[in-house]
Design an enzyme around this catalytic site. Structure first.
Site, short mmCIF file in Angstrom:
data_model
loop_
_atom_site.label_atom_id
_atom_site.label_comp_id
_atom_site.label_asym_id
_atom_site.label_seq_id
_atom_site.Cartn_x
_atom_site.Cartn_y
_atom_site.Cartn_z
N GLU A 1 9.32 -17.71 2.73
CA GLU A 1 11.61 -18.15 2.12
C GLU A 1 12.72 -17.06 3.21
O GLU A 1 13.35 -18.08 3.14
CB GLU A 1 11.05 -18.16 1.00
CG GLU A 1 10.21 -19.59 0.25
CD GLU A 1 9.00 -19.01 0.02
OE1 GLU A 1 8.23 -19.38 0.12
OE2 GLU A 1 8.96 -17.22 -0.18
N ARG B 1 3.44 2.43 6.63
CA ARG B 1 4.84 1.78 7.14
C ARG B 1 6.34 1.99 6.17
O ARG B 1 7.07 1.95 6.74
CB ARG B 1 4.97 0.81 8.08
CG ARG B 1 3.54 0.63 8.99
CD ARG B 1 3.46 -0.72 10.04
NE ARG B 1 2.85 -0.12 10.49
CZ ARG B 1 1.45 0.20 10.89
NH1 ARG B 1 0.76 0.17 9.38
NH2 ARG B 1 0.73 0.07 11.51
N HIS C 1 -3.86 -17.28 6.46
CA HIS C 1 -2.76 -18.11 5.87
C HIS C 1 -2.20 -16.71 6.56
O HIS C 1 -0.85 -17.05 7.19
CB HIS C 1 -3.04 -17.69 3.91
CG HIS C 1 -1.38 -18.21 3.81
ND1 HIS C 1 -1.30 -19.13 3.69
CD2 HIS C 1 -0.96 -16.64 2.87
CE1 HIS C 1 -0.14 -18.49 2.28
NE2 HIS C 1 0.54 -17.28 2.61
N ILE D 1 0.40 -9.28 4.60
CA ILE D 1 -0.27 -7.97 4.31
C ILE D 1 -2.14 -8.89 4.94
O ILE D 1 -1.47 -9.91 3.84
CB ILE D 1 -1.02 -7.44 3.45
CG1 ILE D 1 0.25 -6.24 3.35
CG2 ILE D 1 -1.85 -6.80 3.66
CD1 ILE D 1 0.60 -5.82 2.08
#
Length: 180
Positions: A63, A132, A93, A87
């Site tokens: 979004e 990260r 997906h 992830i």
């Protein structure tokens, strides 16, 4: 030759929007904290009473581009920071979401002329995402700096275009002092 370069100092009049995905909030929350810290340390007023930073929360990274586009089209912001984490899981997906988010964010920067920082982590594992957005290295800091640098750079370029529109006799090799 004119050289354009952004900086991290001229932040007092800049206005930022940060679009934050709620999904994977363990990671995204850390990115947001580091991004805010980066902006704050470079002179941007950050916090609930800030006149320089607005926040938009979205359900997930998919979004982000739509909301960032609406913010960019408002004309209120010098730069937009997009924060999220995609992830990899057991299905395809991840590939679809990561690709579409990256394309959407890039397209809106081109379409609107507003700098948009791509701060969406795309990793294979949660561990990689945490690294990260961790204590030793947190990319959120860089995303904040990138937004400042791009905002100051595009402001200088817009200023030169406006000055040349009023004073077309300006030489092509305009001294940097005229671009401030």
């Amino acid at each position: 030759m004119t050289v354009f370069e952004g900086n991290l100092q001229d932040t007092r009049d800049l206005k930022f929007a940060i679009v934050i995905a709620r999904f994977n909030d363990l990671v995204v929350g850390k990115l947001l904290s580091a991004c805010e810290d980066s902006l704050r340390r470079h002179g941007v007023a950050v916090g609930p009473d800030s006149h320089q930073v607005d926040y938009a929360w979205v359900p997930g990274s998919f979004e982000i581009p739509m909301v960032a586009r609406q913010l960019a089209l408002s004309g209120r912001y010098d730069a937009i920071v997009c924060l999220g984490a995609v992830i990899r899981g057991q299905t395809s997906h991840y590939d679809h979401v990561a690709s579409e988010v990256a394309k959407g964010i890039q397209a809106l920067a081109f379409q609107t002329g507003v700098p948009v920082t791509f701060g969406v982590l795309t990793t294979d594992t949660m561990q990689q995402a945490i690294e990260r957005a961790g204590i030793k290295s947190n990319l959120g800091w860089e995303y904040g700096e990138n937004a400042i640098e791009m905002a100051t750079l595009t402001r200088k370029i817009r200023h030169l275009v406006a000055v040349r529109a009023v004073q077309p006799e300006l030489p092509e090799q305009t001294p940097p002092s005229l671009l401030q």
